[in-house]
Design a protein around this motif. Structure first.
Motif, PDB file in Angstrom:
ATOM      1  N   ALA A  66       0.832  -1.206   0.000  1.00  0.00           N
ATOM      2  CA  ALA A  66       0.000   0.000   0.000  1.00  0.00           C
ATOM      3  C   ALA A  66       0.867   1.256   0.000  1.00  0.00           C
ATOM      4  CB  ALA A  66      -0.935  -0.004   1.209  1.00  0.00           C
ATOM      5  N   ILE A  67       1.974   1.228   0.731  1.00  0.00           N
ATOM      6  CA  ILE A  67       2.872   2.378   0.766  1.00  0.00           C
ATOM      7  C   ILE A  67       3.553   2.560  -0.592  1.00  0.00           C
ATOM      8  CG2 ILE A  67       4.978   3.290   1.810  1.00  0.00           C
ATOM      9  CD1 ILE A  67       4.111   1.830   4.412  1.00  0.00           C
ATOM     10  N   SER A  68       4.027   1.462  -1.179  1.00  0.00           N
ATOM     11  CA  SER A  68       4.645   1.540  -2.505  1.00  0.00           C
ATOM     12  C   SER A  68       3.665   2.115  -3.517  1.00  0.00           C
ATOM     13  CB  SER A  68       5.101   0.145  -2.956  1.00  0.00           C
ATOM     14  OG  SER A  68       6.120  -0.367  -2.129  1.00  0.00           O
ATOM     15  N   GLU A  69       2.432   1.614  -3.506  1.00  0.00           N
ATOM     16  CA  GLU A  69       1.424   2.080  -4.461  1.00  0.00           C
ATOM     17  C   GLU A  69       1.088   3.549  -4.243  1.00  0.00           C
ATOM     18  OE1 GLU A  69      -1.021  -2.034  -5.417  1.00  0.00           O
ATOM     19  OE2 GLU A  69      -1.632  -0.820  -3.696  1.00  0.00           O
ATOM     20  N   ALA A  70       1.089   3.988  -2.986  1.00  0.00           N
ATOM     21  CA  ALA A  70       0.774   5.396  -2.703  1.00  0.00           C
ATOM     22  C   ALA A  70       1.843   6.315  -3.286  1.00  0.00           C
ATOM     23  CB  ALA A  70       0.652   5.604  -1.193  1.00  0.00           C
ATOM     24  N   PHE A  71       3.109   5.973  -3.113  1.00  0.00           N
ATOM     25  CA  PHE A  71       4.181   6.785  -3.697  1.00  0.00           C
ATOM     26  C   PHE A  71       4.149   6.740  -5.217  1.00  0.00           C
ATOM     27  CE2 PHE A  71       6.247   6.642   0.526  1.00  0.00           C
ATOM     28  CZ  PHE A  71       6.673   7.956   0.617  1.00  0.00           C
ATOM     29  N   ALA A 131       1.599   6.316  -7.119  1.00  0.00           N
ATOM     30  CA  ALA A 131       0.459   7.103  -7.586  1.00  0.00           C
ATOM     31  C   ALA A 131       0.777   8.591  -7.605  1.00  0.00           C
ATOM     32  CB  ALA A 131      -0.755   6.840  -6.697  1.00  0.00           C
ATOM     33  N   GLN A 132       1.727   9.002  -6.770  1.00  0.00           N
ATOM     34  CA  GLN A 132       2.125  10.407  -6.729  1.00  0.00           C
ATOM     35  C   GLN A 132       3.256  10.725  -7.712  1.00  0.00           C
ATOM     36  OE1 GLN A 132       0.604  12.882  -4.934  1.00  0.00           O
ATOM     37  NE2 GLN A 132      -0.907  11.313  -4.449  1.00  0.00           N
ATOM     38  N   GLY A 133       3.715   9.709  -8.430  1.00  0.00           N
ATOM     39  CA  GLY A 133       4.749   9.937  -9.431  1.00  0.00           C
ATOM     40  C   GLY A 133       6.165   9.713  -8.955  1.00  0.00           C
ATOM     41  N   ALA A 134       6.339   9.269  -7.712  1.00  0.00           N
ATOM     42  CA  ALA A 134       7.679   9.016  -7.194  1.00  0.00           C
ATOM     43  C   ALA A 134       8.283   7.779  -7.850  1.00  0.00           C
ATOM     44  CB  ALA A 134       7.629   8.823  -5.681  1.00  0.00           C
ATOM     45  N   GLU A 186      -4.993   3.964   4.173  1.00  0.00           N
ATOM     46  CA  GLU A 186      -5.110   5.142   5.034  1.00  0.00           C
ATOM     47  C   GLU A 186      -3.822   5.386   5.806  1.00  0.00           C
ATOM     48  OE1 GLU A 186      -9.922   5.104   5.863  1.00  0.00           O
ATOM     49  OE2 GLU A 186      -8.622   3.835   7.080  1.00  0.00           O
ATOM     50  N   LEU A 187      -3.186   4.330   6.270  1.00  0.00           N
ATOM     51  CA  LEU A 187      -1.916   4.507   6.956  1.00  0.00           C
ATOM     52  C   LEU A 187      -0.842   4.981   5.980  1.00  0.00           C
ATOM     53  CD1 LEU A 187      -0.594   2.469   9.873  1.00  0.00           C
ATOM     54  CD2 LEU A 187       0.995   3.079   8.060  1.00  0.00           C
ATOM     55  N   ALA A 188      -0.897   4.469   4.752  1.00  0.00           N
ATOM     56  CA  ALA A 188       0.068   4.894   3.730  1.00  0.00           C
ATOM     57  C   ALA A 188      -0.029   6.393   3.468  1.00  0.00           C
ATOM     58  CB  ALA A 188      -0.154   4.108   2.444  1.00  0.00           C
ATOM     59  N   PHE A 234       2.514  11.995   3.920  1.00  0.00           N
ATOM     60  CA  PHE A 234       2.597  13.311   4.564  1.00  0.00           C
ATOM     61  C   PHE A 234       4.004  13.576   5.086  1.00  0.00           C
ATOM     62  CE2 PHE A 234       2.611  15.481   8.732  1.00  0.00           C
ATOM     63  CZ  PHE A 234       2.358  16.766   8.296  1.00  0.00           C
ATOM     64  N   PHE A 235       4.577  12.623   5.808  1.00  0.00           N
ATOM     65  CA  PHE A 235       5.907  12.841   6.376  1.00  0.00           C
ATOM     66  C   PHE A 235       6.978  12.990   5.294  1.00  0.00           C
ATOM     67  CE2 PHE A 235       4.546  10.874  10.595  1.00  0.00           C
ATOM     68  CZ  PHE A 235       4.640  12.079  11.283  1.00  0.00           C
TER      69      PHE A 235
END
Length: 261
Positions: A29-34, A36-39, A231-233, A238-239
């Motif tokens: 989930a964390i990998s996918e969140a980054f 999705a933001q283009g990282a 949600e945790l991702a 944010f950080f």
């Protein structure tokens, strides 16, 4: 002018990110969140190489899957060198999510009279892993005048309602390391924070949790629901983002308001 005042805070899309244990569960989930933001994301794994490669294949050029034991200093260094060659940039953001083998099986966990030091030291290997990734990434962060380190913790440190003595003690040690690193590295433009969740709906670790337990937790939170990995991702994002440029040494509990720190 000091490093914090002069260093730029790149947007997420300009960052090169390492997510340890990034192929499944919360790590995915964390990998996918980054992503999705283009990282650009280095998806680390130990036992889930097929899943890591499949996720990377969905983001050609933007993601790289590398199998490495983050408890091994040399393996971590080689992994970061491979990522730098692939992306053309050093890692600037590290998310320490990888967890030593652990079963969240409630009352089946050893109680105080049966807890072994071997179990505790096994979980402390997670702290070793976070130290390894931090040390391996520091040179690149310093060269950029910028760095973000986000460690994954647990709300059990504040609310130890389940006898996960070994797991909770190791996460408490990781929180202490988070705060001491934040103090030392802050003048170099590097922030270090922790995001702590509770039981998540649903990961491999919580898949065997009875529905009644999820219902009990949901009923105890102000939001009346259990937090999801996505949600945790979001809190991890944010950080890592420019919005958190003045935040370091903090532990953000993301559990729907169940625990107040």
């Amino acid at each position: 002018m000091n490093a914090i005042a002069s260093a730029a805070c790149p947007p997420l899309a300009a960052q090169t990110v390492l997510v340890t244990g990034g192929a499944r569960g919360l790590g995915r989930a964390i990998s996918e969140a980054f992503l999705a933001q283009g990282a650009r994301v280095l998806i680390n794994c130990l036992h889930s190489l097929e899943a890591a490669r499949a996720l990377a294949a969905q983001h050609p050029g933007q993601a790289l899957a590398v199998q490495a034991d983050v408890r091994d200093t040399q393996a971590v260094q080689a992994m970061l060198e491979q990522a730098r060659a692939h992306f053309g940039a050093p890692i600037c953001t590290v998310v320490n999510n990888a967890l030593p083998a652990f079963s969240f099986n409630g009352d089946a966990r050893p109680h105080a009279d049966a807890l072994s030091w071997q179990a505790v030291s096994g979980q402390l290997e997670g702290v070793r892993a976070a130290l390894n990734t931090t040390q391996a990434a520091l040179a690149g962060m310093r060269a950029q005048g910028f760095g973000r380190i986000v460690n994954i913790g647990t709300n059990l440190v504040q609310n130890p309602v389940v006898p996960y003595h070994d797991y909770t003690a190791a996460k408490a040690a990781l929180l202490a390391l988070t705060r001491t690193l934040a103090q030392e590295l802050g003048p170099e433009g590097i922030t270090v924070n922790m995001v702590s969740g509770g039981l998540l709906r649903t990961t491999d670790a919580s898949a065997a949790t009875p529905a009644a337990v999820f219902d009990l937790i949901a009923a105890s939170t102000p939001l009346r629901r259990v937090t999801t990995p996505a949600e945790l991702a979001d809190a991890v994002l944010f950080f890592a983002s420019p919005w958190a440029r003045a935040v370091t040494g903090q532990n953000l509990i993301v559990d729907g308001g169940l625990v107040k720190d």
